[in-house]
Design a protein around this motif. Structure first.
Motif, PDB file in Angstrom:
ATOM      1  N   PHE A  99       0.659   0.271   1.601  1.00 28.38           N
ATOM      2  CA  PHE A  99       0.065   0.920   2.732  1.00 28.38           C
ATOM      3  C   PHE A  99       0.913   0.589   4.078  1.00 28.38           C
ATOM      4  N   THR A 100       0.949  -0.820   4.197  1.00 31.69           N
ATOM      5  CA  THR A 100       1.470  -1.545   5.471  1.00 31.69           C
ATOM      6  C   THR A 100       2.768  -0.977   5.656  1.00 31.69           C
ATOM      7  N   LEU A 147      -1.436  -2.329  -3.195  1.00 36.62           N
ATOM      8  CA  LEU A 147      -1.778  -1.392  -2.404  1.00 36.62           C
ATOM      9  C   LEU A 147      -1.706  -1.533  -0.984  1.00 36.62           C
ATOM     10  N   ASN A 148      -2.290  -2.800  -0.723  1.00 33.96           N
ATOM     11  CA  ASN A 148      -2.245  -3.033   0.679  1.00 33.96           C
ATOM     12  C   ASN A 148      -0.769  -3.226   1.258  1.00 33.96           C
ATOM     13  N   ARG A 149      -0.118  -3.751   0.508  1.00 36.15           N
ATOM     14  CA  ARG A 149       1.280  -3.792   0.811  1.00 36.15           C
ATOM     15  C   ARG A 149       1.984  -2.454   1.121  1.00 36.15           C
TER      16      ARG A 149
END
Lengths: 225, 259
Positions: free
Chosen positions: B245-246, B241-243
């Motif tokens: 989003f980024t 998810l962090n990837r």
């Protein structure tokens, strides 16, 4: 989503924590390697290093950038802590959950102690070096006249309170890094079978070795008198 | 054949309604079959309470076979009780000792207000899902099976994430009441598949925005969520998810390139 909105989102704030944290981890490596001159008991080498660090223009630029990372790391920590406390809500559990990494639950407390240490540390050496507080003598190394920071440091490390406080602070720092190092990579989305074992090994080794080297200096200087 | 039975004491959170003050009430349930599920034990308690003319304890439940995501309950400091990888309806009374006191609390989080007793409002999850947890498709003829080749490992990864039943245990266990594991699972199950990749940027941004506006906290990478998840969803999905989003936040969403 605008970039402002991205940065103020939960993940955006965590990315800021992560990036500033990784850069502060690098700062520690630089700082500890310079301090090794103290562990080797080389007064002239330490003074020459301190002189270079406080006069070289490139270092001044980098130092100011690192100040921003410190402020940013603390700023986003406060924002996130407020947000997280609000999300948890007013009613606490009667029986609290014990799952997950326990160090991670105290990052704010650990960080605050490190913050207090930092203020004391800066007032003891940085403020004296820049003559904002206290007095500092001069010495000559290789024909160049410079401030004698070594004597300031050596004198302070004859005080067992300062040495003890320093060692305790480094233990706190070790715990902060124990979670922070690998966590920074998870936040950046770097979690996979190939690199994660390496990152967590390096993180754990780093969080022991670097604070240990820092703490060894005042202890050795105290023992040697 | 009469099976083994135990007597238990319960401390249950009772709250008349949303925003009303609540408190713990003590109950005793005797001759509980160890083969009963935790919810069946609560049914027995409620039968007893009804016979006495008291208000029964309200709790959420539906399928009672560990797949619907309706049951919750924070039992002795653990969402879905002390066992790993199961929901409360799959928790059997043999897990507990005779005479043991069991503390039962609702999920606690600002985004999950208590509706009554042990029942909380989890519609925040539905709104996160509605924000982007889907694939836009033109309905029409049924496509041929295996028309799009998907490697088994990728399908497995998507399935691991798709196991999420949206029960909210992750939020209940998290010190920050963060719904990252839920949001990550819903983003992840589509992000790895070709059908989901087309809308990955919009999905990640919209679902995170909804997550934040519901008042859930941020992730401290503590890992309490994956420890209590009845479907054993890993926090590697949070990293994804962090990837996602980024990637979306710094490269712009699909709509940023059009008028």
């Amino acid at each position: 989503m605008s970039w402002q909105k991205s940065l103020s989102s939960t993940i955006g704030r965590k990315i800021m924590m992560s990036l500033s944290g990784i850069l502060l981890i690098l700062f520690l490596a630089g700082h500890v390697s310079g301090n090794m001159t103290l562990l080797l008991g080389k007064a002239d080498a330490f003074n020459a290093y301190a002189h270079f660090m406080s006069t070289n223009p490139a270092v001044q630029v980098i130092a100011n950038v690192f100040k921003l990372f410190f402020v940013g790391h603390i700023f986003y920590a406060i924002l996130l802590t407020r947000q997280n406390k609000k999300a948890r809500g007013g009613e606490a559990y009667k029986v609290s959950n014990k799952d997950g990494s326990s160090v991670s639950k105290y990052m704010g407390v650990l960080g605050s102690v490190i913050g207090v240490f930092l203020v004391i540390h800066l007032s003891q050496y940085w403020a004296v070096m820049h003559e904002y507080a206290g007095t500092i003598g001069t010495t000559t190394v290789d024909g160049v006249q410079m401030k004698d920071l070594y004597s300031v440091v050596a004198t302070s490390y004859q005080n067992p309170m300062i040495v003890g406080g320093y060692v305790v602070s480094m233990i706190i720092l070790a715990y902060h890094l124990w979670h922070g190092f690998a966590s920074a990579f998870q936040t950046l989305g770097i979690n996979n079978k190939r690199y994660t074992p390496v990152i967590s090994f390096v993180g754990k080794a780093y969080s022991i070795i670097v604070p240990l080297l820092f703490a060894a200096i005042p202890v050795a200087m105290f023992i040697n008198g | 054949m009469a099976g083994e039975t135990i007597n238990i004491k319960l401390k249950i959170w009772r709250q008349a309604g949303q925003g009303k003050p609540g408190k713990f009430e003590s109950y005793e349930v005797n001759d509980v079959s160890v083969d009963m599920s935790f919810l069946e034990m609560l049914d027995v308690l409620n039968e007893n309470e009804l016979k006495k003319g008291n208000d029964p304890v309200h709790f959420d439940h539906d399928c009672r076979e560990g797949i619907c995501g309706m049951c919750s309950l924070y039992i002795n400091g653990k969402p879905h009780g002390p066992k790993h990888g199961i929901t409360t309806c799959q928790l059997h009374m043999r897990t507990f000792k005779n005479g043991e006191t069991i503390v039962v609390e609702p999920w606690r989080a600002s985004a999950f207000p208590v509706l009554k007793d042990l029942m909380v409002d989890r519609t925040a999850f539905e709104r996160i899902q509605q924000a982007g947890g889907y694939v836009t498709i033109s309905t029409g003829g049924v496509p041929d099976a295996n028309e799009i080749a998907i490697p088994k490992t990728v399908a497995d990864e998507a399935m691991d994430a798709a196991q999420c039943i949206g029960c909210g245990a992750c939020v209940a266990a998290c010190k920050n009441a963060s719904a990252m594991l839920f949001t990550a699972a819903k983003v992840s199950q589509l992000a790895v598949l070709p059908q989901g990749k087309a809308e990955r940027k919009r999905r990640a941004l919209a679902m995170l925005e909804q997550h934040d506006s519901e008042g859930f906290g941020a992730c401290t990478n503590t890992g309490a969520c994956e420890a209590v998840c009845p479907k054993e969803i890993s926090i590697t999905h949070i990293a994804r998810l962090n990837r996602e989003f980024t990637r979306a936040a710094f490269s712009g969403s699909e709509t940023d390139y059009t008028n």
